[in-house]
Scaffold this motif. Structure first.
Motif, short mmCIF file in Angstrom:
data_model
loop_
_atom_site.label_atom_id
_atom_site.label_comp_id
_atom_site.label_asym_id
_atom_site.label_seq_id
_atom_site.Cartn_x
_atom_site.Cartn_y
_atom_site.Cartn_z
N LEU A 1 -2.88 3.71 -7.94
CA LEU A 1 -4.15 3.20 -8.43
C LEU A 1 -5.07 4.34 -8.87
O LEU A 1 -5.88 4.18 -9.79
N ARG A 2 -4.98 5.47 -8.23
CA ARG A 2 -5.77 6.62 -8.67
C ARG A 2 -5.32 7.11 -10.05
O ARG A 2 -6.11 7.67 -10.80
N GLN A 3 -4.06 6.88 -10.37
CA GLN A 3 -3.54 7.32 -11.66
C GLN A 3 -4.29 6.68 -12.82
O GLN A 3 -4.58 7.32 -13.82
N ASP A 4 -4.60 5.39 -12.69
CA ASP A 4 -5.30 4.72 -13.80
C ASP A 4 -6.79 4.53 -13.54
O ASP A 4 -7.44 3.73 -14.20
N GLY A 5 -7.33 5.23 -12.56
CA GLY A 5 -8.76 5.22 -12.34
C GLY A 5 -9.29 4.02 -11.59
O GLY A 5 -10.51 3.84 -11.50
N ARG A 6 -8.42 3.16 -11.04
CA ARG A 6 -8.91 1.96 -10.35
C ARG A 6 -9.50 2.31 -8.98
O ARG A 6 -10.33 1.57 -8.46
N VAL A 7 -9.05 3.40 -8.38
CA VAL A 7 -9.55 3.79 -7.07
C VAL A 7 -10.02 5.24 -7.15
O VAL A 7 -9.24 6.13 -7.50
N THR A 8 -11.29 5.48 -6.88
CA THR A 8 -11.83 6.84 -6.89
C THR A 8 -12.43 7.22 -5.55
O THR A 8 -12.93 8.32 -5.39
N GLU A 9 -12.40 6.33 -4.58
CA GLU A 9 -12.94 6.62 -3.26
C GLU A 9 -12.16 5.80 -2.24
O GLU A 9 -11.47 4.84 -2.59
N PRO A 10 -12.24 6.18 -0.95
CA PRO A 10 -11.50 5.44 0.07
C PRO A 10 -11.92 3.98 0.12
O PRO A 10 -13.09 3.64 -0.05
N LEU A 11 -10.95 3.09 0.32
CA LEU A 11 -11.20 1.65 0.40
C LEU A 11 -10.63 1.10 1.70
O LEU A 11 -9.66 1.64 2.25
N ARG A 12 -11.23 0.02 2.18
CA ARG A 12 -10.63 -0.70 3.30
C ARG A 12 -9.30 -1.30 2.84
O ARG A 12 -9.10 -1.56 1.67
N ARG A 13 -8.42 -1.55 3.80
CA ARG A 13 -7.09 -2.03 3.46
C ARG A 13 -7.17 -3.33 2.66
O ARG A 13 -6.48 -3.49 1.65
N GLU A 14 -8.03 -4.25 3.07
CA GLU A 14 -8.13 -5.52 2.37
C GLU A 14 -8.58 -5.31 0.92
O GLU A 14 -8.04 -5.90 -0.01
#
Length: 428
Positions: free
Chosen positions: A273-286
């Protein structure tokens, strides 16, 4: 085959002569597939709602076996519905036990590749995200799939779905060389052939082999004889097709011979998900599973992924907030693993600029000169010296002189010794 109430289902085969025609409230209208675990049928209720019914090949006459089977199916029912086909219930009291799960309409990944060729581009990325999202959800519920392979991935209209999770574990099937070789050997982790404990890392290995098959149309360790495939899985590097560098690196890590060297499914999902920019910070598992589910279920899988501007870390950001450096292609990868940062000095030692040490020395001398404990000690010893001089001479003047000299000597000696010790501790 009974008449379907709804639209036709691709790949649905007629019932055989000895196949059952009902399972509880469902009438069975055709075969969806068959394997070593049992036969999967398409079932419909009176309202036309469809389910997948798996008649399992297991003897549950032993109360302990029945209890274990029920326990594993109950765990499978707790899996969050992210990129999976939900397990609805199981019937264990009848003559033929069966498991009912959500029916996902679509081709299996195996059939799609055989009929339409390998999966490429953004569709491959979404396939990887969807299947590893399913694994992360399965593992977070304490379940191990045990039989992930292209036949157990269905390409539904809302993205890929993983099916049949937990059933192999419920059946107590270890899939050793003497038990089952029904085309799944090439997706089994090395520890499975050693009859070691089955854990989530086995699924991570199978996930990587499944994605490699999707990208190249062949398993990474071949699909010829059982023992030849086993030997390659245990000893040889994988034969992988051309893939994007990030995915190639991930697949190789997940195909490590030692399960301790493989990342978790959740960690793989974060990196994708970091590859396509969807996640840039830590998220809860859900939240992480929700993002993975949305990415995998995009309605236009062949369109380019949305271009999201990378987040620029604010000044003073910690190392964990800084985006990862571009991945080095496998053929040009340095000897040191890319995920280990190179440090030229210990991280806990701050850099020292010229002149800082001298300023620290001056500050130490000033602090020692006005130290209350040092002054009190010198005054006390000076008073002792004055008292001793008065006792010896019975005169106030000589006694005061002796006390003053004692105070000055003690104060200066204590100041010099304390400063010297402080500098020595700084150098150490």
């Amino acid at each position: 085959m009974s008449e379907l109430a709804g639209p036709p289902v691709p790949g649905l085969a007629k019932l055989w002569t000895h196949d059952p025609v009902t399972a509880g409230p469902y009438r069975l209208v055709g075969r969806l597939g068959a394997g070593g675990q049992g036969v999967v049928y398409l079932g419909e209720d009176d309202a036309g709602d469809r389910v997948a019914v798996k008649m399992v090949n297991v003897d549950l006459s032993d109360p302990r076996a029945r209890s274990q089977f029920v326990k594993e199916i109950a765990a499978a029912r707790r899996v969050a519905p992210f990129c999976t086909a939900q397990v609805l219930f199981a019937e264990v009291d009848g003559e033929r036990p069966y498991v009912v799960s959500e029916f996902i309409e679509g081709l299996t990944l195996h059939r799609h590749v055989r009929e339409r060729g390998p999966v490429t581009g953004n569709a491959l990325h979404r396939l990887a995200v969807g299947t590893v999202t399913a694994l992360a959800a399965i593992h977070s519920a304490g379940v191990v799939h045990c039989d992930l392979k292209p036949d157990n991935v269905v390409l539904g209209q809302d993205g890929p779905r993983v099916i049949d999770f937990g059933i192999a574990r419920a059946l107590g099937n270890t899939e050793t060389a003497s038990s089952r070789v029904m085309g799944t050997t090439a997706y089994m982790a090395p520890e499975r052939f050693r009859n070691d404990a089955i854990g989530p890392q086995c699924d991570v290995f199978a996930w990587a082999a499944t994605i490699a098959f999707a990208a190249g149309g062949r398993p990474p360790f071949g699909s010829d004889s059982l023992f030849a495939v086993m030997h390659r899985v245990l000893h040889d590097p994988p034969d992988l097709p051309a893939m994007p560098p990030v995915l190639d690196e991930l697949i190789r890590e997940c195909l490590a011979k030692d399960p301790a060297d493989r990342p978790t499914a959740e960690r793989v999902l974060v990196r994708l998900l970091r590859q396509d920019g969807r996640v840039t910070e830590p998220l809860r598992r859900e939240s992480l599973l929700e993002v993975g589910n949305e990415t995998a279920g995009a309605p236009t899988p062949d369109q380019p992924l949305p271009q999201i501007t990378p987040t620029t870390p604010p000044p003073g950001a910690t190392q964990s907030q800084v985006p990862a450096r571009p991945t080095v292609p496998t053929q040009a990868r340095p000897a040191q693993p890319a995920h280990l940062p190179v440090q030229t000095q210990p991280a806990h030692l701050p850099a020292t600029e010229p002149g800082v040490r001298a300023e620290e020395g001056g500050a130490s001398l000033r602090s020692e000169a006005f130290d209350a404990w040092g002054i009190s000690t010198a005054l006390f010893l000076g008073s002792v010296g004055a008292a001793a001089g008065y006792v010896a001479s019975s005169a106030v003047g000589p006694a005061a002189a002796v006390g003053a000299v004692a105070f000055v000597v003690v104060y200066l000696v204590r100041l010099l010794v304390a400063t010297a010790l402080g500098r020595r501790s700084d150098r150490g």
